[in-house]
Motif scaffolding. Structure first.
Motif, mmCIF file in Angstrom:
data_model
loop_
_atom_site.group_PDB
_atom_site.id
_atom_site.type_symbol
_atom_site.label_atom_id
_atom_site.label_comp_id
_atom_site.label_asym_id
_atom_site.label_seq_id
_atom_site.Cartn_x
_atom_site.Cartn_y
_atom_site.Cartn_z
ATOM 1 N N THR A 29 0.832 -1.207 0.000
ATOM 2 C CA THR A 29 0.000 0.000 0.000
ATOM 3 C C THR A 29 0.861 1.250 0.000
ATOM 4 N N SER A 30 0.536 2.162 -0.888
ATOM 5 C CA SER A 30 1.125 3.503 -0.888
ATOM 6 C C SER A 30 0.063 4.454 -0.352
ATOM 7 N N SER A 31 0.298 4.986 0.838
ATOM 8 C CA SER A 31 -0.736 5.760 1.525
ATOM 9 C C SER A 31 -0.973 7.139 0.913
ATOM 10 N N GLN A 32 0.077 7.755 0.371
ATOM 11 C CA GLN A 32 -0.076 9.095 -0.190
ATOM 12 C C GLN A 32 1.086 9.398 -1.120
ATOM 13 N N PRO A 33 0.884 10.337 -2.050
ATOM 14 C CA PRO A 33 1.970 10.689 -2.970
ATOM 15 C C PRO A 33 2.991 11.598 -2.303
ATOM 16 N N ALA A 34 4.207 11.553 -2.816
ATOM 17 C CA ALA A 34 5.246 12.464 -2.343
ATOM 18 C C ALA A 34 5.125 13.829 -3.002
ATOM 19 N N ALA A 35 4.604 13.858 -4.212
ATOM 20 C CA ALA A 35 4.404 15.113 -4.936
ATOM 21 C C ALA A 35 3.250 14.917 -5.902
ATOM 22 N N VAL A 36 2.545 16.020 -6.200
ATOM 23 C CA VAL A 36 1.384 15.947 -7.085
ATOM 24 C C VAL A 36 1.335 17.178 -7.972
ATOM 25 N N ALA A 37 0.889 16.981 -9.209
ATOM 26 C CA ALA A 37 0.697 18.087 -10.156
ATOM 27 C C ALA A 37 -0.708 17.985 -10.729
ATOM 28 N N LEU A 38 -1.368 19.136 -10.862
ATOM 29 C CA LEU A 38 -2.726 19.204 -11.404
ATOM 30 C C LEU A 38 -2.722 20.078 -12.649
ATOM 31 N N THR A 39 -3.248 19.555 -13.737
ATOM 32 C CA THR A 39 -3.505 20.347 -14.935
ATOM 33 C C THR A 39 -5.005 20.334 -15.155
ATOM 34 N N VAL A 40 -5.642 21.481 -14.962
ATOM 35 C CA VAL A 40 -7.104 21.566 -14.933
ATOM 36 C C VAL A 40 -7.613 22.086 -16.271
ATOM 37 N N TYR A 41 -8.622 21.405 -16.794
ATOM 38 C CA TYR A 41 -9.265 21.773 -18.047
ATOM 39 C C TYR A 41 -10.663 22.305 -17.745
ATOM 40 N N ARG A 42 -11.036 23.402 -18.408
ATOM 41 C CA ARG A 42 -12.333 24.026 -18.150
ATOM 42 C C ARG A 42 -13.478 23.225 -18.757
ATOM 43 N N TYR A 54 -21.883 20.872 -9.340
ATOM 44 C CA TYR A 54 -22.088 20.611 -10.777
ATOM 45 C C TYR A 54 -20.915 21.179 -11.560
ATOM 46 N N LEU A 55 -19.764 20.536 -11.437
ATOM 47 C CA LEU A 55 -18.572 20.936 -12.175
ATOM 48 C C LEU A 55 -18.387 20.014 -13.369
ATOM 49 N N GLU A 56 -18.227 20.590 -14.551
ATOM 50 C CA GLU A 56 -18.131 19.789 -15.772
ATOM 51 C C GLU A 56 -16.728 19.785 -16.367
ATOM 52 N N GLY A 57 -15.758 20.366 -15.674
ATOM 53 C CA GLY A 57 -14.387 20.288 -16.138
ATOM 54 C C GLY A 57 -13.727 19.014 -15.623
ATOM 55 N N PHE A 58 -12.444 18.893 -15.856
ATOM 56 C CA PHE A 58 -11.714 17.728 -15.370
ATOM 57 C C PHE A 58 -10.248 18.114 -15.198
ATOM 58 N N ALA A 59 -9.468 17.209 -14.668
ATOM 59 C CA ALA A 59 -8.048 17.479 -14.422
ATOM 60 C C ALA A 59 -7.214 16.261 -14.769
ATOM 61 N N LEU A 60 -5.999 16.516 -15.210
ATOM 62 C CA LEU A 60 -4.986 15.472 -15.340
ATOM 63 C C LEU A 60 -4.153 15.520 -14.068
ATOM 64 N N VAL A 61 -4.236 14.476 -13.265
ATOM 65 C CA VAL A 61 -3.531 14.398 -11.986
ATOM 66 C C VAL A 61 -2.292 13.529 -12.182
ATOM 67 N N THR A 62 -1.141 14.049 -11.792
ATOM 68 C CA THR A 62 0.108 13.305 -11.891
ATOM 69 C C THR A 62 0.726 13.224 -10.501
ATOM 70 N N GLU A 63 0.858 12.012 -9.984
ATOM 71 C CA GLU A 63 1.388 11.790 -8.639
ATOM 72 C C GLU A 63 2.741 11.070 -8.710
ATOM 73 N N THR A 64 3.657 11.471 -7.862
ATOM 74 C CA THR A 64 4.939 10.790 -7.707
ATOM 75 C C THR A 64 4.934 10.064 -6.375
ATOM 76 N N ARG A 65 5.171 8.751 -6.404
ATOM 77 C CA ARG A 65 5.112 7.939 -5.193
ATOM 78 C C ARG A 65 6.362 7.050 -5.094
ATOM 79 N N ARG A 66 6.769 6.791 -3.853
ATOM 80 C CA ARG A 66 7.890 5.895 -3.558
ATOM 81 C C ARG A 66 7.290 4.626 -2.976
ATOM 82 N N ILE A 67 7.593 3.460 -3.597
ATOM 83 C CA ILE A 67 6.945 2.226 -3.178
ATOM 84 C C ILE A 67 7.937 1.076 -3.294
#
Length: 511
Positions: A29-42, A54-67
């Motif tokens: 189990t990896s409990s949480q990321p060490a770093a995260v980046a969000l790229t949000v699209y409208r 009622y949000l109709e956008g989305f995001a590209l989530v990029t997480e860095t994890r040590r496992i």
């Protein structure tokens, strides 16, 4: 023959033997990321304030994890991913053996899932004693639920939760197996070696959106303004993203609908059955986040931001946008924390001394009778470098302020569509009752417009007429097409009027 029977007997014995049980894969189990980046699209057609429900956008989530990956088959559990994750979009990079299978766990901890996972088990029932008014606790066994009510077995017999007419609550000794308090993405892998690695998990997630919020302050000279813009981000997910590297993408992206992941257990339904008492006709209620049985934090619903706040003290501005095909990418220069179920504002741009033209505007529909209607005051700006701007302006809300005797006053609010460099745009700056517009019918297809200027200065007035599909022909004048509609532009001297007559029809006008 005897030898043949011996061989057949051996084969039957071998066939009857049960197959070997495959080893159970290790679970890491990896409990949480060490770093995260969000790229949000409208959202494609989003304008104005955002609603967290009622949000109709989305995001590209990029997480860095040590496992730490064991040798052989293993299941890796990534806890704390966004609840709105699109599982099919998830990509895991950096595993020695790659990904064999991936799955989003739908058994999230909730009141309904808690009841479902505790069927047949003993819990603690606490309620108010009808005679003494004190809280009394006793042991109870959950017999049925969560659909169509929660049925309990107590010392008094079989009864349903919340049908006594008194406050009741359940307490659980622990969390049933298989339930997760946070969303989980699990992947199966087969690693050739045991190794501690840094992996990058990327996925798309729903429940995000963003807008620009422009704040304009009129300078003392009355001819220029200072323009500041906030980047307002909304996150409807219950997950928090601390110290995230944030980017925003402007423009319209082609999207294909994908089905949402539903929870394995639905909402908790509390129903009372006929008991021959005064409480037998209590209405049914559906509770997914009940305050007396939920064991996670309650969701927070924030009021959408309407008028953006004034500019802050000097802060780092976002660098100029980058081209992303036909889209624009805005990078926030510092890391920010995106809270759960909340909105976040960071500085986007700041310009000082931007010139503008004060104009009056009134949109008219052909055939509509109007008497002395006030006009809208707008500030017309040119998005060019020689006019103090000259950069892509993403869509969003606008607010125009002025200062009187040291007091900050709001003039008007409006909305702005995406504006490319070189385009003109307008900021709503209030209503004028001194510059008015009247329209009346002269004949079946001829209308008359009269603009009156009761102010002490000349008033430049813009009057868009009609919409696409209508044919508008001015009598003794020429109407240019501006933003898809015929536009009558006139400068009315102080204390005077201006008049226009035009003919309208849906096809070719008959003279």
């Amino acid at each position: 023959m005897r030898a043949l029977l011996t061989v057949l007997s051996a084969l039957v014995a071998i066939g009857a033997a049960p197959p070997p049980t495959p080893p159970t894969p290790d679970v890491v189990t990896s409990s949480q990321p060490a770093a995260v980046a969000l790229t949000v699209y409208r959202a494609p057609y989003g304008r104005g304030a955002m609603n967290l429900d009622y949000l109709e956008g989305f995001a590209l989530v990029t997480e860095t994890r040590r496992i730490t990956v064991p040798k052989g088959a293993a299941v890796l559990r990534f806890e704390g991913v966004a609840e709105g994750i699109v599982p099919v979009s998830a990509v895991v990079e950096g595993l020695p053996g790659g990904v064999v299978e991936k799955n989003r766990d739908a058994r999230l901890l909730s009141p309904a899932a808690l009841i479902d996972g505790t069927l047949g088990h003993v819990v603690t029932l606490t309620r108010t004693d009808r005679a003494t008014g004190r809280r009394v606790s006793e042991q109870a066994t959950i017999v049925a639920g969560p659909a169509r009510g929660v049925v309990l077995k107590t010392r008094a017999g079989i009864e349903t939760l919340r049908c006594s007419g008194l406050p009741e609550r359940l307490s659980f000794a622990g969390i049933p197996g298989g339930l997760s308090a946070r969303p989980v993405l699990s992947v199966a892998t087969v690693s050739p070696v045991a190794r501690t690695v840094t992996v990058r998990l990327s996925y798309l997630a729903r429940g995000f959106d963003w807008r620009s919020s422009y704040v304009a302050t009129v300078a003392a000279d009355g001819r220029t303004l200072d323009l500041f813009a906030w980047l307002t981000l909304a996150n409807a997910n219950p997950e928090r993203f601390p110290d995230a590297q944030l980017s925003a993408v402007a423009g319209r992206l082609n999207r294909v609908w994908t089905p949402t992941l539903e929870r394995a257990v639905g909402a908790l339904s509390l129903s009372c059955y006929p008991l021959g008492t005064t409480t037998s006709d209590l209405p049914e209620q559906t509770i997914e986040e009940a305050a007396d049985i939920v064991i996670t934090a309650a969701r927070i619903s924030l009021t959408p931001i309407s008028a953006p706040p004034p500019p802050p003290a000097p802060v780092p501005m976002a660098p100029p946008p980058e081209n992303l095909g036909d889209l624009k990418l805005y990078r926030v220069p510092m890391r920010v924390t995106v809270a759960s179920r909340a909105q976040k504002q960071v500085a986007l741009l700041s310009r000082v001394g931007v010139p503008f033209d004060r104009r009056y505007r009134a949109r008219l529909d052909p055939g509509q009778a109007i008497e002395g209607s006030p006009t809208r005051i707008v500030f017309a700006l040119r998005n060019r470098r020689d006019a103090g701007l000259g950069l892509p302006l993403p869509a969003g809300s606008t607010a125009v302020y002025t200062t009187r005797n040291g007091e900050r006053l709001l003039l008007g609010e409006g909305a702005l569509t995406d504006r490319a460099e070189g385009e003109s745009f307008r900021l709503a700056a209030g209503i004028s009752r001194q510059v008015t517009v009247m329209q009346e019918r002269i004949s079946a297809d001829i209308m008359r417009i009269v603009v009156t200027n009761a102010s002490g200065t000349s008033a430049p007035v813009d009057v868009p007429i009609g919409t696409a599909g209508q044919r508008i022909e001015a009598i003794d004048a020429t109407l240019p097409i501006v933003d898809g509609a015929p536009m009558w532009t006139v400068l009315v001297p102080p204390g005077e009027t201006a008049e226009l007559r035009y003919r309208y029809c849906w096809d070719r006008c008959q003279r």
